[in-house]
Design an enzyme around this catalytic site. Sequence first.
Site, mmCIF file in Angstrom:
data_model
loop_
_atom_site.group_PDB
_atom_site.id
_atom_site.type_symbol
_atom_site.label_atom_id
_atom_site.label_comp_id
_atom_site.label_asym_id
_atom_site.label_seq_id
_atom_site.Cartn_x
_atom_site.Cartn_y
_atom_site.Cartn_z
ATOM 1 N N HIS A 1 24.617 -3.188 13.772
ATOM 2 C CA HIS A 1 23.230 -4.116 13.821
ATOM 3 C C HIS A 1 23.005 -4.395 15.118
ATOM 4 O O HIS A 1 21.788 -4.330 15.446
ATOM 5 C CB HIS A 1 23.466 -5.358 12.938
ATOM 6 C CG HIS A 1 23.613 -5.146 11.544
ATOM 7 N ND1 HIS A 1 22.289 -4.670 10.745
ATOM 8 C CD2 HIS A 1 24.412 -4.859 10.585
ATOM 9 C CE1 HIS A 1 22.594 -4.603 9.532
ATOM 10 N NE2 HIS A 1 23.826 -4.481 9.174
ATOM 11 N N ARG B 1 18.207 11.049 9.533
ATOM 12 C CA ARG B 1 19.418 10.979 8.760
ATOM 13 C C ARG B 1 19.101 10.101 7.470
ATOM 14 O O ARG B 1 18.657 8.857 7.707
ATOM 15 C CB ARG B 1 20.639 10.505 9.375
ATOM 16 C CG ARG B 1 20.843 11.307 10.505
ATOM 17 C CD ARG B 1 22.055 10.751 11.243
ATOM 18 N NE ARG B 1 22.329 11.857 12.359
ATOM 19 C CZ ARG B 1 22.193 11.923 13.751
ATOM 20 N NH1 ARG B 1 21.592 10.704 14.150
ATOM 21 N NH2 ARG B 1 22.710 12.797 14.555
ATOM 22 N N ARG C 1 16.675 15.257 6.533
ATOM 23 C CA ARG C 1 17.860 16.169 6.234
ATOM 24 C C ARG C 1 18.291 15.353 4.816
ATOM 25 O O ARG C 1 18.519 14.230 4.723
ATOM 26 C CB ARG C 1 18.813 16.027 7.144
ATOM 27 C CG ARG C 1 20.226 16.597 6.942
ATOM 28 C CD ARG C 1 21.316 16.790 8.003
ATOM 29 N NE ARG C 1 21.755 15.323 8.036
ATOM 30 C CZ ARG C 1 22.633 14.753 9.069
ATOM 31 N NH1 ARG C 1 22.915 15.631 10.099
ATOM 32 N NH2 ARG C 1 23.042 13.599 9.132
ATOM 33 N N GLU D 1 24.581 25.251 10.838
ATOM 34 C CA GLU D 1 26.028 24.496 11.326
ATOM 35 C C GLU D 1 27.203 25.120 11.150
ATOM 36 O O GLU D 1 28.122 24.385 11.498
ATOM 37 C CB GLU D 1 25.798 22.955 11.010
ATOM 38 C CG GLU D 1 25.629 22.664 9.512
ATOM 39 C CD GLU D 1 25.351 21.093 9.231
ATOM 40 O OE1 GLU D 1 25.625 20.374 10.134
ATOM 41 O OE2 GLU D 1 24.868 21.099 8.399
ATOM 42 N N ASP E 1 28.513 20.421 14.637
ATOM 43 C CA ASP E 1 29.413 20.827 13.651
ATOM 44 C C ASP E 1 29.573 22.234 13.754
ATOM 45 O O ASP E 1 30.770 22.804 13.599
ATOM 46 C CB ASP E 1 28.703 20.655 12.274
ATOM 47 C CG ASP E 1 28.940 19.401 11.450
ATOM 48 O OD1 ASP E 1 29.911 18.592 12.339
ATOM 49 O OD2 ASP E 1 28.527 18.644 10.609
ATOM 50 N N ARG F 1 36.544 16.969 17.075
ATOM 51 C CA ARG F 1 36.073 16.358 18.173
ATOM 52 C C ARG F 1 37.048 15.186 18.286
ATOM 53 O O ARG F 1 37.233 14.377 19.407
ATOM 54 C CB ARG F 1 34.711 16.142 18.099
ATOM 55 C CG ARG F 1 34.401 16.954 19.253
ATOM 56 C CD ARG F 1 32.845 16.451 19.694
ATOM 57 N NE ARG F 1 32.087 15.969 18.788
ATOM 58 C CZ ARG F 1 30.729 15.461 18.870
ATOM 59 N NH1 ARG F 1 30.420 15.385 19.986
ATOM 60 N NH2 ARG F 1 29.951 14.965 18.034
ATOM 61 N N CYS G 1 19.246 20.489 16.665
ATOM 62 C CA CYS G 1 19.246 18.931 16.777
ATOM 63 C C CYS G 1 20.846 18.313 17.072
ATOM 64 O O CYS G 1 20.993 17.377 16.624
ATOM 65 C CB CYS G 1 18.767 18.479 15.314
ATOM 66 S SG CYS G 1 19.832 18.808 13.896
#
Lengths: 596, 100
Positions: free
Chosen positions: A200, A307, A343, A442, A466, A476, A513
């Site tokens: 937040h 997202r 997406r 991806e 990805d 990663r 992206c």
Amino acid sequence: MTGEPSTTNAWHGIPVSPGIQIGKLYIYDPAQTTISRRFIRRDEIELEKSRLADALGKARESLLELRQKVLQSLDEAHASIFDPQLMLLDDPLLLSRTNERIEEQQQNAAMAFMSVIQQFADQFASLTTDSYIAGRKVDIMDLGKRVSQLLASSDPELKTLQFTEDVIVLASDMSPSDTAQMDHQHVKGFATELGGPTSHSAILAKALEIPAVVGLGRVLHEARQGQLAIIDGYEGQIIVDPDSRELARAKSRRRRHLVYERELQKLRTLPAETVDGFRVELSANVELPIEIPHVLAHGAEGVGLFRTEFQYMDRAGLPTEEDLFSVYRKVVESVSPHPVIFRTIDLGGDKLSTNLAPTREVNPFMGLRAIRLCLAHPGVFKTQIRALLRASAYGRARIMFPMISSVREVMQAKAILEEICEDLRREGLPFDEDIQIGIMIEIPSAAVCADTLAREVDFFSIGTNDLIQYTLAVDRGNEQVASLYDPFHPAILRLIRTTIDAAHREGIWVGLCGEVAANPLCALLLVGLGINELSMGALAIPEIKRLIRGIRLADARRITEEIYSLRTSSDIHAYVREAYRGIQRQRRKSPIVGTS
Amino acid sequence: MTLSKVQNTDCGHCARVVICNGLGLHLRPASQLVKLASKFEQCEVTLTKNGQTINAKSIMGVIMLAAEQGSEILIEARGDGSADAVSSLVAMVESGFGET
């Protein structure tokens, strides 16, 4: 950008909102909040009980007020974060246990209340491994603090979050109500020990454009109230009690950044077009609707990756079609006339807070997630698609399926979509009949089969984060192999070229992206390969736009052709860096805001 | 189901039910249950599981009961409207709290 200062009074975290500020530290530690604990006389019992009832009533009022405020400026999903606290306030057990302590142990209201709250919180956290329930411990503690502050409101010793001078707030973590109540006039920076880019405080800091660093680790006990500090939201650093050299460095860096940013802002309304007229669309990756004004202010020509996961997380049960629709509609309207690429759900079932994934997966990254989960549980998917299609009537929405590995999955997803279009037509509900449907590239298999996939969709978006992990078999997050994660690996560059070429041969456009979109050298190569759109964190847009406006497509192509004969990523990286420096040297004299 | 038959007690009613929804008495179903129980103002409503008895109008109480899928609970109500309270709570639990 520059070398790290060799100080031991510096802490590093994740930079979530840019800027440099110097100010006095305000250490906000709810656990240390001074509660005037004391035992009371028998004749004070009734008074304390009525003070408690009073404080509970006021707490309810202020929570309802906060909820209303958030509802007006955001939406129901954000406003509902206050609901668990409201429900707790009405809990008869809370009142009866506190009153018991006041009567039997003669504790004052604040002391009794905090003891009960602490008990609740401990029991709550120990009760379950369910992170959603365990996470509500924060709500319980937040409520405890709120009520005890009200109880002690007559006590001048008690610190509130109102300031008379500029401060940098240093906290362990910030609860939603802390952040909402913060005195924005004087808070010039946030730094927290915990938290990530989507916490937040991070989101609010970004929206308010004040520097913020999260995930600093243990620092609270090393710093003192009122100490001078530098917060650096570019490098993700906080320096406590800086010396004169560090102060001078911070001031000059701050000046440089301000000048630079003012320059970049001038680019806002100009297109991302090379000197010889090749146009690239620059759009933004967005996590939460609240970011949209900020994103547009940085010159995004749309949202290249919205997202949609946030509505499914940190809640009990699934969002309804109306929950989703109202958010999507707002997003589409606020970005219009630019497009928004939504997406569809890109989560594993374990994150959905339902029982869709009863078994724990050993390897969730290769498990039942994203489009696979959606095709296995079409009910959840259909609800989202309906909401998206309905929202498409209010602006320019595009739908993108993540984690596609084969043509079959695209056909299945499209069949479901077509079925829902048919339903909507029958019900007479409006939607965009020409809505563009795309997929993420991806997974290596999708890049390899890009030619056949391109015949099924209107666009591709290459998800490099990805794609790199899957192609190079590198997690990663695992620091032992993280150094193998490498966007300049020849295999990655070949897969990207294959994808872009296949798309163009089939007459569809391609975007990208991942984080590499914001990397100037990668962007240069992508332009050379003919990428049509780059979507990135909004902060990077002006910089990449400047780069694109400073190069020729012909030069970028020439550089790109060269790299495919190089064998190692370090050779490629070095070559591109040198080539780019050459271009920069040539164009040094030209202003960044050119009229091409 | 014979288990969930509402029975008379000394000064109210009771019934045994099995938690059938997948999540058990998770936060959302628990809060639905508390809201419903709180509607019966003239009534004292309790839930008992494995000998632990809690006030059904307390969200903390209900959650701390940690009733998972398959656990059996005893719903008891005393006072005005106790039959009503027990039967509507039974119905809510047996409907699986509208979970899909």
